[in-house]
Design an enzyme around this catalytic site. Structure first.
Site, mmCIF file in Angstrom:
data_model
loop_
_atom_site.group_PDB
_atom_site.id
_atom_site.type_symbol
_atom_site.label_atom_id
_atom_site.label_comp_id
_atom_site.label_asym_id
_atom_site.label_seq_id
_atom_site.Cartn_x
_atom_site.Cartn_y
_atom_site.Cartn_z
ATOM 1 C CG HIS A 175 8.999 -10.711 2.986
ATOM 2 N ND1 HIS A 175 8.993 -11.853 2.226
ATOM 3 C CD2 HIS A 175 8.174 -10.954 4.025
ATOM 4 C CE1 HIS A 175 8.190 -12.748 2.783
ATOM 5 N NE2 HIS A 175 7.684 -12.220 3.878
ATOM 6 C CG HIS A 224 10.940 -3.159 -3.004
ATOM 7 N ND1 HIS A 224 10.140 -4.238 -2.706
ATOM 8 C CD2 HIS A 224 10.392 -2.096 -2.368
ATOM 9 C CE1 HIS A 224 9.135 -3.841 -1.925
ATOM 10 N NE2 HIS A 224 9.263 -2.540 -1.706
ATOM 11 C CB THR A 228 4.461 -3.660 -3.886
ATOM 12 O OG1 THR A 228 5.437 -3.543 -2.838
ATOM 13 C CG2 THR A 228 4.209 -2.306 -4.514
ATOM 14 C CB THR A 229 4.190 -7.073 0.395
ATOM 15 O OG1 THR A 229 3.622 -6.215 1.391
ATOM 16 C CG2 THR A 229 5.558 -6.549 -0.023
HETATM 17 C C1 SG4 Z 1 7.535 -4.215 3.020
HETATM 18 O O1 SG4 Z 1 7.430 -5.626 3.096
HETATM 19 C C2 SG4 Z 1 7.403 -3.611 4.411
HETATM 20 O O2 SG4 Z 1 8.260 -4.284 5.289
HETATM 21 C C3 SG4 Z 1 5.973 -3.677 4.918
HETATM 22 O O3 SG4 Z 1 5.878 -2.993 6.166
HETATM 23 C C4 SG4 Z 1 5.067 -2.991 3.914
HETATM 24 O O4 SG4 Z 1 3.715 -3.046 4.361
HETATM 25 C C5 SG4 Z 1 5.184 -3.692 2.579
HETATM 26 O O5 SG4 Z 1 6.534 -3.675 2.140
HETATM 27 C C6 SG4 Z 1 4.354 -3.010 1.501
HETATM 28 O O6 SG4 Z 1 4.778 -1.689 1.349
HETATM 29 O O7 SG4 Z 1 5.486 0.241 0.148
HETATM 30 N N1 SG4 Z 1 6.096 -1.968 -0.837
HETATM 31 S S1 SG4 Z 1 5.013 -1.110 -0.063
HETATM 32 O O8 SG4 Z 1 3.760 -1.190 -0.797
HETATM 33 O O9 SG4 Z 1 3.721 -0.896 5.038
HETATM 34 C C7 SG4 Z 1 3.165 -1.964 4.954
HETATM 35 C C8 SG4 Z 1 5.264 -3.601 7.197
HETATM 36 O O10 SG4 Z 1 4.749 -4.695 7.106
HETATM 37 C C9 SG4 Z 1 1.792 -2.157 5.487
HETATM 38 C C10 SG4 Z 1 5.288 -2.834 8.463
HETATM 39 ZN ZN ZN Z 2 7.961 -1.355 -0.817
#
Ligand code: SG4
Ligand code: ZN
Length: 264
Positions: A69, A99, A211-212
Site C-alpha cells: 500500500h 501517499h 487513513t487506512t
Molecule cells: C500506511 O499504510 C502505513 O504503512 C501503516 O503502518 C499505517 O498504519 C497506515 O498507513 C495509516 O497511517 O498515517 N496514513 S496514516 O494514517 O501506522 C499505522 C503500519 O501498518 C497503524 C505499521
Molecule cells: Zn499515511
C-alpha cells in the site's frame, strides 16, 4: 486470510467498502483525511514549536519495506521522539511512509487537501504515545500523532546537498519491488535531511483517524503549511517501484470537528 483492501476498483474492498472490513472504524464521525478550508480554521495561540528528538540522527532508519500500500521506512525502537507543538504527551516515532498518485510528480496524490487543492505527494511521520503500547494507543483519541508534510516537485534544479538524502532513500526502492520485501538501511539518512528547510512552526491541527483500515480514530493530526520540495526525478520512483495505483483515501466529512491553525 485477511481480506485485501485497496484504493481503486481492482479489489472488492476499495474505500467505499472499507467500513465492511472486520474491526473497521472507517464509517466513524472523525475520519481522515479531510479538506482543510483555510477560511474556517480557528487560530490557536497555544500551538507552539515542536521538540523533535533525534530527527538529526543519521542511523535511525532500520529498514524500508513495500507494504503493498505504501513504501514504509521503519525506525529503530525508542530513538526518535516528538513532543511540544500543542501535544499533551511525548510520542515515540515508529515509521514514516508516503501517499502518491499514479504518476507522481505530475499527478495528484496527497491525502489532505487545502481549499480543495491536492498536492502531488504527502509524507506521514507516525508516532505513538510513549506511555502506551500500540494496541492501547489505537484505542485512545490521542494515542498517535501523525505529522503530515505535502511534497511538491522542485521547480529549479536542486543543489547536490539537498538531493542526496532523497537519492539515497529512493535508491533502496529497487530492492523492494515485491510486496512485503524489506531492505536494511545502511546509508546515513536523517529525517531532518529529508525535511530540509521546511518551516515546522506553521501548521494545522485536528483530531482524526488512520487513513487506512481499520481507520481507528486515534490520531492527533498535524498538517504543515509549507511543502517539502523534492526533485521530480526522484518523486517518479514512488509509483514506479510499488503499487501502480493512487495511494490516497478520498477526503472525509469534517462533521462537528474544529480545525486549528498556528497564527503564523
Ligand atoms: C500506511 O499504510 C502505513 O504503512 C501503516 O503502518 C499505517 O498504519 C497506515 O498507513 C495509516 O497511517 O498515517 N496514513 S496514516 O494514517 O501506522 C499505522 C503500519 O501498518 C497503524 C505499521
Ligand atoms: Zn499515511
Amino acid at each position: 486470510p485477511k481480506p485485501h483492501w485497496c484504493y481503486d476498483s481492482h479489489c472488492d474492498y476499495n474505500p467505499a467498502y472499507w467500513h465492511k472490513l472486520p474491526e473497521s472504524h472507517c464509517d466513524g464521525k472523525s475520519q481522515s483525511p479531510i479538506n482543510i478550508d483555510t477560511h474556517s480554521v480557528m487560530m490557536d495561540d497555544t500551538l507552539g514549536s515542536f521538540k523533535f528528538t533525534n530527527f538529526d540522527n543519521k542511523d535511525a532508519i532500520k529498514y524500508i519495506t513495500n507494504t503493498g500500500h505504501t513504501v514504509e521506512c521503519v525506525l529503530k525502537d525508542n530513538m526518535v521522539e516528538v513532543s511540544g507543538g500543542g501535544l499533551k504527551h511525548v510520542y515515540s516515532t515508529l515509521q514514516f511512509h508516503f501517499h502518491w498518485g499514479t504518476e507522481a510528480p505530475s499527478s495528484q496524490g496527497s491525502e489532505h487537501t487545502v481549499d480543495s487543492h491536492r498536492y502531488p505527494m504527502e509524507l506521514h511521520i507516525v508516532s505513538k504515545r510513549k506511555d502506551l503500547s500500540l494496541d492501547e494507543a489505537l484505542q485512545e483519541p490521542d494515542g498517535l500523532a501523525v505529522l503530515g508534510f505535502f511534497i511538491e516537485a522542485k521547480s529549479t534544479s536542486s543543489s547536490k546537498s539537498e538531493m542526496i538524502p532523497w537519492t539515497k532513500l529512493t535508491e533502496y526502492f529497487s530492492a523492494i519491488e515485491n510486496i512485503s520485501a524489506e531492505v536494511e538501511v545502511t546509508e546515513q539518512i536523517s529525517i531532518d535531511d529529508l525535511l530540509g528547510s521546511v518551516n515546522r512552526d506553521s501548521y494545522y491541527r485536528y483530531s482524526g483517524s488512520l487513513t487506512t483500515p481499520s481507520c481507528n480514530e486515534a490520531v492527533v493530526w498535524t498538517v504543515f503549511k509549507e511543502t517539502v520540495k523534492v526533485d521530480q526525478n526522484l518523486m517518479e520512483m514512488f509509483p514506479k517501484y510499488t503499487a501502480y495505483e493512487d495511494t490516497y483515501r478520498p477526503v472525509q466529512k469534517v462533521n462537528d470537528r474544529k480545525i486549528y491553525s498556528t497564527s503564523a
